[in-house]
Structure formats: C-alpha cells, structure tokens
Design a protein around this motif. Sequence first.
Motif, PDB file in Angstrom:
ATOM      1  N   THR A 129      46.003   7.284 200.386  1.00 48.95           N
ATOM      2  CA  THR A 129      44.639   7.381 201.431  1.00 48.95           C
ATOM      3  C   THR A 129      43.459   6.933 200.891  1.00 48.95           C
ATOM      4  O   THR A 129      42.566   6.200 201.520  1.00 48.95           O
ATOM      5  N   PRO A 178      41.138   5.629 206.052  1.00 50.05           N
ATOM      6  CA  PRO A 178      40.566   5.760 207.414  1.00 50.05           C
ATOM      7  C   PRO A 178      39.450   4.777 207.519  1.00 50.05           C
ATOM      8  O   PRO A 178      38.726   4.208 206.760  1.00 50.05           O
ATOM      9  N   ASP A 179      39.549   4.097 209.028  1.00 56.91           N
ATOM     10  CA  ASP A 179      38.507   3.393 209.482  1.00 56.91           C
ATOM     11  C   ASP A 179      36.972   4.020 209.224  1.00 56.91           C
ATOM     12  O   ASP A 179      36.641   5.125 209.495  1.00 56.91           O
ATOM     13  N   GLY A 180      36.210   3.099 208.756  1.00 60.92           N
ATOM     14  CA  GLY A 180      34.749   3.637 208.929  1.00 60.92           C
ATOM     15  C   GLY A 180      34.737   4.214 207.475  1.00 60.92           C
ATOM     16  O   GLY A 180      33.353   4.465 207.030  1.00 60.92           O
ATOM     17  N   CYS A 181      35.597   4.454 206.245  1.00 63.98           N
ATOM     18  CA  CYS A 181      35.185   5.107 205.079  1.00 63.98           C
ATOM     19  C   CYS A 181      35.831   4.169 204.097  1.00 63.98           C
ATOM     20  O   CYS A 181      36.580   3.016 204.318  1.00 63.98           O
ATOM     21  N   MET A 182      34.988   4.208 203.082  1.00 63.32           N
ATOM     22  CA  MET A 182      35.384   3.139 202.073  1.00 63.32           C
ATOM     23  C   MET A 182      35.143   3.657 200.533  1.00 63.32           C
ATOM     24  O   MET A 182      34.471   4.784 200.425  1.00 63.32           O
ATOM     25  N   CYS A 193      31.705   7.409 204.026  1.00 62.27           N
ATOM     26  CA  CYS A 193      31.806   7.187 205.480  1.00 62.27           C
ATOM     27  C   CYS A 193      30.587   6.761 206.067  1.00 62.27           C
ATOM     28  O   CYS A 193      29.516   7.191 205.718  1.00 62.27           O
ATOM     29  N   ARG A 194      30.826   5.608 206.916  1.00 63.26           N
ATOM     30  CA  ARG A 194      29.497   5.441 207.667  1.00 63.26           C
ATOM     31  C   ARG A 194      28.764   6.323 208.563  1.00 63.26           C
ATOM     32  O   ARG A 194      27.626   6.274 208.619  1.00 63.26           O
ATOM     33  N   ASN A 218      32.980   9.216 211.570  1.00 58.64           N
ATOM     34  CA  ASN A 218      34.088   8.605 210.904  1.00 58.64           C
ATOM     35  C   ASN A 218      34.771   9.577 209.811  1.00 58.64           C
ATOM     36  O   ASN A 218      36.189   9.765 209.805  1.00 58.64           O
ATOM     37  N   ARG A 238      36.865  11.862 211.757  1.00 55.96           N
ATOM     38  CA  ARG A 238      38.280  11.251 212.107  1.00 55.96           C
ATOM     39  C   ARG A 238      39.118  11.352 211.125  1.00 55.96           C
ATOM     40  O   ARG A 238      40.357  11.638 211.035  1.00 55.96           O
TER      41      ARG A 238
END
Length: 278
Positions: free
Chosen positions: A202, A209-213, A221-222, A226, A229
């Motif tokens: 993960t 997850p979407d919006g995290c990097m 996360c943005r 985000n 979630r």
Amino acid sequence: MGSFKGHVLPGTLFLLVGVWHIWSSMVRYVKNPKGFRVRVWNPVPGFDGRLKYTELYVVAIGAFIDMCIELLYSTHLKFFVNGVLNPSHMNDFEHSGMLLMFFIFGVVALLSEKTRFLPLPEGALCLIVATAFSAEYLLFYFHSTNHKGLEGYYHLLLVILIGLCILSTVFGALAPTSFPVDLSSGIAITLQGLWFYQTAFTLYGPMMPDGCMLKGNTISCRSMDNQVRGELLANCQFFGLVLGVIAFALGLYKAAASRYGHSELRSFHAAENGFVRD
C-alpha cells in the motif's frame, strides 16, 4: 521511513512462522486434546529428526540476516558522527535492536532444546519471546522516525497486532494447556506478517490510495479527505485480513481433524460442552 523490501522481509518471516504455528497447534490438539500443551515453537517432523529445529533456525538466521542488513548495509558502517550515533540512521539502529531480541530468542531456544547448558521450561521460553515482541512494540510506538498521517495509521494498526502477540505469548505461560491461547498466538503472528505485506504494497507499492503519494521519504496526501479515505481503506484491509485468516484457520482445523483427529476428539468436545450423560 521504511521501504518495500524492508517490510516484505520481516513480513515473510512472521508469516511463515505464524502459519506453521497455527497448523502445528491444531495437529497437536486433534491428536491428543486431553494432553495438549502450549508450545512457543513447533518441531518439523520427518527426515529422521534432521528438520526438527527448522523453525528456530528460521527465526535465528532470519533475524540475524535482517539485523545485518539494518546495521551494516543500511548504515554503510557510518555508526558515529562527531562522536555520537549517526542521527540519520537511528531507525536502522532501532530495527537492529528489535531484531537482536528475536535472534536471542532463537539462540536461547536452540540452546535449551539441544544442549544441557540452559534447560528452560516452555513457560520461560514464552516469556522470552514475549519480551522480543515487547521490544518490537516499543520500537514502533516510540519510533525515532515520526510516523504521521497515513503512514502513522498503518503503523498504529501494526502496533495493535504486536500487542496481541505479546498478550497471547504471556497467556501461553500462564495457561500452558489452553488450545485457544496457543492458536491465538499463531493467528496474531500470521496477521502481523500479512500486515507487513499489506503496508509494503500500500505505502511503497501499487496499492497507494488515490490522492496520496510517496515523495522522497514521506507519504503525503493532497487533502485531509484523501487521508481519511486512505485510513478507511486501511480499516477494510485490516478486517479483510482478519476474516481471511480466521477462515483459513477453520479450513486448516477441518483438514487436521480429518487427517490426524483422535477417535476421542468428538467425545472430548461433547464432554467439554456438557453433552455427555452419565
């Protein structure tokens, strides 16, 4: 901050030991439910006893190799800077200390089982491995690397699983004839190994997850939405693994009972539940 390989390697060790513990606990119980005893490690049968101590060798050698990676490879032998421990590698030193405890357990257990120098009862070995899990718990709870945000949430769930490992092994010393306690220990160790894998895939793999990097050494996360979630996704992953391991354990128990079940197993269960009439 961790890495994909840094989570997969210990996860593999915990997973192998945990699954073997579950299976061995079930086999020992269905073979002789009245004489069942908690074991902190389980011998591998066959081959004239040559593989008997495989689990202990896996723990000791695996912990030693991982410890060498953390202490020697990750630090590049730069232990001190200006006369003090290198602050850039404090997490590596902490991981090494945790792995040292599991290495000590493996060596002590081997000495206890194979020599006359350190004959320890099973309860004492339970407390020693509980000490190793306690060191792991303290490491991840008071980590020098500040786990914040989504990364911190994944490590919080890991700490919960480590706490379950501590409790189950301590209760193993206090209740040495309890099959549920012994089984719980194997399940907790298995879940810890799986959660290391889940964290690796993960946070450092394709399941971010979407919006995290992952940026450099931090996971961001943005927005707070985000991150929330991502945490809810972690909850789903966590409970999915719990349900999966329980279903897996039930399947193993059925297989063990069918293959090794003692003829008195069913009557023993009936007697425990008060269904046997005088």
